[in-house]
Design a protein around this motif. Structure first.
Motif, PDB file in Angstrom:
ATOM      1  N   THR A 208       2.566   0.334  -2.873  1.00 29.91           N
ATOM      2  CA  THR A 208       3.012  -0.807  -2.079  1.00 29.91           C
ATOM      3  C   THR A 208       2.139  -2.040  -2.246  1.00 29.91           C
ATOM      4  O   THR A 208       2.468  -3.093  -1.698  1.00 29.91           O
ATOM      5  CB  THR A 208       3.059  -0.425  -0.586  1.00 29.91           C
ATOM      6  OG1 THR A 208       1.756  -0.017  -0.154  1.00 29.91           O
ATOM      7  CG2 THR A 208       4.037   0.723  -0.354  1.00 29.91           C
ATOM      8  N   ARG A 220      -2.672   0.669  -2.390  1.00 28.68           N
ATOM      9  CA  ARG A 220      -1.969   1.213  -1.230  1.00 28.68           C
ATOM     10  C   ARG A 220      -0.727   1.973  -1.687  1.00 28.68           C
ATOM     11  O   ARG A 220       0.051   1.469  -2.498  1.00 28.68           O
ATOM     12  CB  ARG A 220      -1.608   0.086  -0.263  1.00 28.68           C
ATOM     13  CG  ARG A 220      -2.833  -0.598   0.321  1.00 28.68           C
ATOM     14  CD  ARG A 220      -2.494  -1.808   1.157  1.00 28.68           C
ATOM     15  NE  ARG A 220      -1.874  -2.869   0.373  1.00 28.68           N
ATOM     16  CZ  ARG A 220      -2.550  -3.690  -0.422  1.00 28.68           C
ATOM     17  NH1 ARG A 220      -3.864  -3.558  -0.565  1.00 28.68           N
ATOM     18  NH2 ARG A 220      -1.925  -4.646  -1.094  1.00 28.68           N
ATOM     19  N   GLU A 222       2.478   4.960  -0.512  1.00 29.67           N
ATOM     20  CA  GLU A 222       3.231   5.706   0.480  1.00 29.67           C
ATOM     21  C   GLU A 222       3.615   7.053  -0.118  1.00 29.67           C
ATOM     22  O   GLU A 222       4.180   7.124  -1.204  1.00 29.67           O
ATOM     23  CB  GLU A 222       4.487   4.951   0.925  1.00 29.67           C
ATOM     24  CG  GLU A 222       4.187   3.781   1.836  1.00 29.67           C
ATOM     25  CD  GLU A 222       5.436   3.194   2.465  1.00 29.67           C
ATOM     26  OE1 GLU A 222       6.548   3.656   2.105  1.00 29.67           O
ATOM     27  OE2 GLU A 222       5.308   2.282   3.303  1.00 29.67           O
ATOM     28  N   ARG A 224       5.776  10.318   0.661  1.00 31.84           N
ATOM     29  CA  ARG A 224       6.854  10.801   1.530  1.00 31.84           C
ATOM     30  C   ARG A 224       6.952  12.327   1.566  1.00 31.84           C
ATOM     31  O   ARG A 224       7.841  12.866   2.221  1.00 31.84           O
ATOM     32  CB  ARG A 224       8.194  10.216   1.075  1.00 31.84           C
ATOM     33  CG  ARG A 224       8.269   8.702   1.228  1.00 31.84           C
ATOM     34  CD  ARG A 224       9.654   8.165   0.861  1.00 31.84           C
ATOM     35  NE  ARG A 224       9.751   6.746   1.135  1.00 31.84           N
ATOM     36  CZ  ARG A 224       9.430   5.790   0.285  1.00 31.84           C
ATOM     37  NH1 ARG A 224       8.983   6.124  -0.925  1.00 31.84           N
ATOM     38  NH2 ARG A 224       9.544   4.520   0.609  1.00 31.84           N
ATOM     39  N   THR A 230       6.147  10.615   6.192  1.00 29.97           N
ATOM     40  CA  THR A 230       5.479   9.720   5.248  1.00 29.97           C
ATOM     41  C   THR A 230       4.061   9.400   5.694  1.00 29.97           C
ATOM     42  O   THR A 230       3.830   9.046   6.853  1.00 29.97           O
ATOM     43  CB  THR A 230       6.272   8.407   5.109  1.00 29.97           C
ATOM     44  OG1 THR A 230       7.577   8.705   4.601  1.00 29.97           O
ATOM     45  CG2 THR A 230       5.586   7.444   4.148  1.00 29.97           C
ATOM     46  N   SER A 231       3.123   9.527   4.772  1.00 26.30           N
ATOM     47  CA  SER A 231       1.742   9.114   5.014  1.00 26.30           C
ATOM     48  C   SER A 231       1.448   7.860   4.205  1.00 26.30           C
ATOM     49  O   SER A 231       1.956   7.694   3.096  1.00 26.30           O
ATOM     50  CB  SER A 231       0.764  10.222   4.605  1.00 26.30           C
ATOM     51  OG  SER A 231       0.894  11.352   5.436  1.00 26.30           O
ATOM     52  N   LYS A 232       0.634   6.986   4.775  1.00 24.60           N
ATOM     53  CA  LYS A 232       0.212   5.774   4.078  1.00 24.60           C
ATOM     54  C   LYS A 232      -1.240   5.948   3.648  1.00 24.60           C
ATOM     55  O   LYS A 232      -2.108   6.238   4.467  1.00 24.60           O
ATOM     56  CB  LYS A 232       0.363   4.556   4.992  1.00 24.60           C
ATOM     57  CG  LYS A 232       1.805   4.276   5.382  1.00 24.60           C
ATOM     58  CD  LYS A 232       1.917   3.058   6.297  1.00 24.60           C
ATOM     59  CE  LYS A 232       3.370   2.791   6.675  1.00 24.60           C
ATOM     60  NZ  LYS A 232       3.488   1.622   7.577  1.00 24.60           N
TER      61      LYS A 232
END
Length: 283
Positions: A208, A220, A222, A224, A230-232
């Motif tokens: 992202t 960064r 993501e 899923r 979903t973890s960032k």
């Protein structure tokens, strides 16, 4: 077995990696660096430790104290006779050490990802220290051991009683005080990012954004495929030292955990017993 949100936050997200698919190229904002898109107000900066902080996490002992100044040498006798000195051999002259070439920062997001890929695929063993900052501000320390592909161990220093072990297939989260053990598939945790035999971030998740601040490259992602949604994930990579320095994970419940690394070694091989899961302990 019931898995609490705090357990996911402080333990599962302490180990990193992602199922990272379909990256979309975006140019890095390097000259001048633009501020990264603001995160929610709850986000807070997590400090990076120096590469080798002296005495971090160690008890203060006499050896840590400042050494007393050496005793002064006795005064020379008056009018000492000159002492002839042998000529210094040519081979004894100090040899200048060439300065380490520093690579320029990546100019594009694609180049940044390739820089990370090259690092992650450059080693099969890794050991070092870590500092973990939990969502509630609690700080834990310990040792991390990696044997790729698939094996990892996080050992927390007391008073923590937790161990995280990956044996190539599964991840076990043990609490030695409570005598409990929860087992998950590696694919359900961010650990897979560090444990794959061959990593290609552009195929493993959704990237992202990326930015450079000084020598620190931040990417960064993501993921899923982690347990619960979903973890960032934010990876912080030291361009000067060519080392992964920190990751920050915000899990599907919104809990944030940061893990900082230091004293990393790619030479020592861990004892294979470090990566054994006792499945008989699973309830």
């Amino acid at each position: 077995m019931k898995v609490t949100p705090m357990l996911r936050a402080s333990v599962l997200t302490a180990a990193l990696a992602g199922s990272l698919a379909a990256a979309q190229a975006q140019p890095l904002q390097l000259q001048p660096p633009k501020p990264v898109t603001a995160k929610p107000a709850a986000a807070r900066p997590i400090p990076l430790p120096p590469a080798r902080p002296a005495g971090l996490g160690q008890a203060r002992t006499a050896s840590n104290e400042a050494s007393p100044a050496p005793a002064a040498a006795p005064a020379a006798a008056a009018n000492p006779a000159p002492v002839a000195q042998a000529p210094r051999p040519e081979s004894a002259k100090p040899v200048a050490t060439p300065a380490k070439t520093k690579l320029p920062p990546p100019a594009t997001q694609e180049e940044a990802i390739e820089r990370l890929n090259a690092y992650l695929n450059s080693f099969t063993t890794l050991q070092g220290n870590f500092i973990q900052f939990a969502n509630n501000g609690k700080r834990l320390e310990g040792r991390v051991y990696i044997q790729r592909p698939g094996k990892m161990r996080f050992e927390y220093e007391p008073p923590a009683t937790t161990e995280v072990i990956a044996d190539g297939t599964s991840v076990a989260v043990r609490d030695k005080r409570l005598g409990t053990q929860d087992v998950y598939s590696i694919g359900q945790t961010p650990l897979k990012f560090l444990l794959r035999e061959k990593m290609d971030l552009s195929r493993e998740g959704t990237i992202t954004g990326a930015s450079v601040d000084g020598d620190i490259l931040s990417v960064r992602i993501e993921d899923r495929s982690t347990l619960g949604g979903t973890s960032k994930i934010t990876l912080k990579f030291d361009l000067a030292a060519n080392e992964l320095r920190q990751w920050i994970v915000v899990d599907p419940q919104g809990y944030e955990t940061a893990v900082s690394l230091y004293n990393l070694s790619l030479q020592r091989r861990a004892d294979p017993k470090n990566f054994v899961i006792d499945y008989q302990r699973t309830l």
